[in-house]
Motif scaffolding. Sequence first.
Motif, PDB file in Angstrom:
ATOM      1  N   TRP A  22      86.056  57.570  86.249  1.00 36.36           N
ATOM      2  CA  TRP A  22      87.597  58.945  86.123  1.00 36.36           C
ATOM      3  C   TRP A  22      87.671  58.371  87.535  1.00 36.36           C
ATOM      4  N   LEU A  23      89.178  58.675  86.933  1.00 31.74           N
ATOM      5  CA  LEU A  23      90.186  57.999  88.448  1.00 31.74           C
ATOM      6  C   LEU A  23      91.321  59.654  88.676  1.00 31.74           C
ATOM      7  N   ARG A  24      90.784  60.073  89.705  1.00 32.58           N
ATOM      8  CA  ARG A  24      91.844  61.439  90.045  1.00 32.58           C
ATOM      9  C   ARG A  24      93.042  60.807  91.012  1.00 32.58           C
ATOM     10  N   SER A  25      94.846  61.317  90.252  1.00 36.84           N
ATOM     11  CA  SER A  25      95.313  60.894  91.297  1.00 36.84           C
ATOM     12  C   SER A  25      95.151  61.063  92.718  1.00 36.84           C
ATOM     13  N   SER A  26      96.360  59.874  93.412  1.00 34.94           N
ATOM     14  CA  SER A  26      95.733  59.638  94.731  1.00 34.94           C
ATOM     15  C   SER A  26      96.951  61.005  95.260  1.00 34.94           C
ATOM     16  N   SER A  28      96.073  64.367  94.520  1.00 35.37           N
ATOM     17  CA  SER A  28      95.472  65.312  94.405  1.00 35.37           C
ATOM     18  C   SER A  28      95.260  65.816  95.707  1.00 35.37           C
ATOM     19  N   THR A  29      94.621  66.940  95.596  1.00 35.97           N
ATOM     20  CA  THR A  29      94.437  67.271  96.826  1.00 35.97           C
ATOM     21  C   THR A  29      93.019  67.899  97.194  1.00 35.97           C
ATOM     22  N   GLY A  30      92.082  67.588  95.906  1.00 32.31           N
ATOM     23  CA  GLY A  30      91.092  68.232  96.084  1.00 32.31           C
ATOM     24  C   GLY A  30      90.200  69.386  95.886  1.00 32.31           C
ATOM     25  N   ALA A  31      91.271  69.381  95.769  1.00 33.67           N
ATOM     26  CA  ALA A  31      90.625  71.247  95.712  1.00 33.67           C
ATOM     27  C   ALA A  31      90.658  71.328  93.004  1.00 33.67           C
ATOM     28  N   ASN A  32      89.876  69.778  92.760  1.00 34.85           N
ATOM     29  CA  ASN A  32      89.388  69.689  91.827  1.00 34.85           C
ATOM     30  C   ASN A  32      90.346  70.610  90.738  1.00 34.85           C
ATOM     31  N   ASN A  33      91.792  71.156  90.871  1.00 35.90           N
ATOM     32  CA  ASN A  33      93.208  71.381  90.061  1.00 35.90           C
ATOM     33  C   ASN A  33      93.916  70.639  89.893  1.00 35.90           C
ATOM     34  N   CYS A  34      92.732  68.931  89.089  1.00 34.90           N
ATOM     35  CA  CYS A  34      93.921  68.552  88.836  1.00 34.90           C
ATOM     36  C   CYS A  34      92.891  67.699  87.159  1.00 34.90           C
ATOM     37  N   GLU A  36      91.520  64.121  85.549  1.00 33.34           N
ATOM     38  CA  GLU A  36      91.206  62.622  85.461  1.00 33.34           C
ATOM     39  C   GLU A  36      90.838  62.163  84.513  1.00 33.34           C
ATOM     40  N   ALA A  37      91.479  60.109  85.042  1.00 37.57           N
ATOM     41  CA  ALA A  37      91.667  59.874  83.387  1.00 37.57           C
ATOM     42  C   ALA A  37      90.691  58.498  83.597  1.00 37.57           C
ATOM     43  N   ALA A  38      89.753  58.248  82.185  1.00 34.44           N
ATOM     44  CA  ALA A  38      89.182  56.379  82.288  1.00 34.44           C
ATOM     45  C   ALA A  38      89.861  56.079  81.316  1.00 34.44           C
ATOM     46  N   VAL A  51      90.676  60.856  79.252  1.00 37.03           N
ATOM     47  CA  VAL A  51      91.604  62.502  80.195  1.00 37.03           C
ATOM     48  C   VAL A  51      90.940  63.197  80.288  1.00 37.03           C
ATOM     49  N   ARG A  52      90.375  64.278  81.013  1.00 37.09           N
ATOM     50  CA  ARG A  52      89.438  65.429  80.688  1.00 37.09           C
ATOM     51  C   ARG A  52      90.319  66.639  82.668  1.00 37.09           C
ATOM     52  N   ASP A  53      89.588  67.338  82.574  1.00 37.66           N
ATOM     53  CA  ASP A  53      89.440  67.946  83.395  1.00 37.66           C
ATOM     54  C   ASP A  53      88.830  68.227  84.304  1.00 37.66           C
TER      55      ASP A  53
END
Length: 77
Positions: A22-26, A28-34, A36-38, A51-53
């Motif tokens: 699973w990858l997050r956008s660069s 992303s603030t790191g606050a888990n408010n985005c 993730e895609a795989a 895509v997941r929360d």
Amino acid sequence: MSALPRNVPSSSDSSDLSGVRWLRSSYSTGANNCVEAARPRSGPRAGLLAVRDSKDPQGPALLFSPASWTGFLATFH
């Protein structure tokens, strides 16, 4: 869009998306408010985009075909 996304409950069958990275956008603030895609590389979901929360990694994921994902993104430009 050529096909509707499919909802895959992650907790109902852990093998559905096991082993994917699973990858997050660069952005992303790191606050888990985005989101993730795989991209599953093997099995019945190979070639799709999952895509997941990020706040609920054990929750469901949506699966998109490449054409559906492109169409989805195009609606926001």
